[in-house]
Write a protein that holds these residues in place. Structure first.
Motif, short mmCIF file in Angstrom:
data_model
loop_
_atom_site.label_atom_id
_atom_site.label_comp_id
_atom_site.label_asym_id
_atom_site.label_seq_id
_atom_site.Cartn_x
_atom_site.Cartn_y
_atom_site.Cartn_z
N THR A 86 5.70 6.58 -1.13
CA THR A 86 5.00 5.91 -0.04
C THR A 86 4.89 6.85 1.16
O THR A 86 5.85 7.57 1.47
N HIS A 105 -1.01 10.76 -4.77
CA HIS A 105 -0.50 9.80 -5.76
C HIS A 105 0.24 8.65 -5.08
O HIS A 105 0.51 7.62 -5.72
N ASP A 107 1.31 5.65 -2.10
CA ASP A 107 0.70 4.52 -1.40
C ASP A 107 0.76 4.81 0.09
O ASP A 107 1.84 5.06 0.64
N MET A 136 -9.21 10.03 -3.04
CA MET A 136 -8.13 9.54 -3.89
C MET A 136 -7.05 8.76 -3.12
O MET A 136 -6.17 8.17 -3.74
N GLN A 138 -5.12 5.88 -1.55
CA GLN A 138 -5.06 4.43 -1.67
C GLN A 138 -4.34 3.89 -0.44
O GLN A 138 -3.14 4.10 -0.27
N HIS A 140 -2.78 1.02 1.88
CA HIS A 140 -2.20 -0.33 1.92
C HIS A 140 -2.23 -0.76 3.38
O HIS A 140 -1.56 -0.16 4.21
#
Length: 245
Positions: A86, A105, A107, A136, A138, A140
């Protein structure tokens, strides 16, 4: 994914570089850093990633000292970028996002206000967009004060920049630790009637966030407050490979 059963057990301070900034009355000692939190379940949570490799030498007329990037710091601990699950984005200023591309890779946790401002073309964040606006990534998205996990709270602290967030940690031995990041860059600015610096976005919000953090320090009995760029304070702190637990 982070489990709600895990808690933070270790905090590393990565000092990335330092510089003496000339002022009319002398000089200001500045430090740039980011943070690694390890949890009871073995997760690694990175808070910001520092300036990109070319930024420090080009943006500051003062010589930068003690340069070591986040990847080097991780390697000193036997970790690689792939070991980070993270990344907390406190805000999208260039000195906080420069190595985000190494952690695609992971979050990425960002405040809604920051996300909306950035992707809405806010000029301040546009400057650093090559480092955070990556296909790429991602994201949150969180909104306001949020418990990421027990003992790890994200605090919405705008004023320096839209959607800025600070972090409140509860560690087993050290107790409560507040990472103000750029909501309060220097210890001497931790006062409710402070005057905004040129790089701050909104003085009213800055003062409100400062009062909010002062209240948290008092109510939560915070043992340690770490200011984002205070070179004098950072000289006194434990820095990686040492840690707070």
């Amino acid at each position: 994914m982070i489990s709600s059963a895990e808690t933070p057990v270790r905090l590393y301070l990565f000092q990335l570089n330092t510089a003496s900034i000339p002022t009319p009355t002398g000089s200001l000692e500045m430090s740039e850093g980011c943070y690694l939190v390890q949890t009871s379940a073995g997760q690694n949570i990175l808070i910001d990633s520092g300036s990109p490799a070319t930024h420090a030498s080009q943006s500051d007329t003062s010589p930068v000292r003690q340069g070591k990037n986040v990847v080097m710091h991780l390697a000193d601990l036997g970790l690689q970028p792939g070991d980070i699950q993270t990344v907390i984005c406190t805000h999208f200023d260039i000195d906080h996002v420069g190595y985000h591309s190494h952690f695609l890779h992971a979050d990425f946790v960002v405040q809604q206000e920051q996300h909306v401002s950035a992707f809405g073309g806010y000029p301040r964040y546009a400057v650093s967009s090559p480092y955070w606006d990556l296909p790429m990534i991602q994201f949150h998205i969180v909104d306001g004060d949020v418990d990421l996990l027990p003992g790890f709270k994200l605090l919405h602290t705008p004023g320096h920049a839209p959607g800025h967030q600070s972090i409140l940690l509860q560690l087993p031995s050290t107790g409560s630790v507040l990472l103000t990041v750029d909501a309060i860059m220097m210890k001497r600015l931790f006062t409710p009637d402070r005057i905004a610096w040129p790089m701050d976005d909104n003085q009213d919000e800055l003062r409100a966030s400062t009062r909010k953090l002062q209240t948290i320090v008092d109510q939560e009995g915070v043992e340690l407050v770490i200011f984002g760029h205070d070179g004098d304070q950072w000289r006194t702190l434990k820095k990686a490979p040492d840690f707070y637990d």
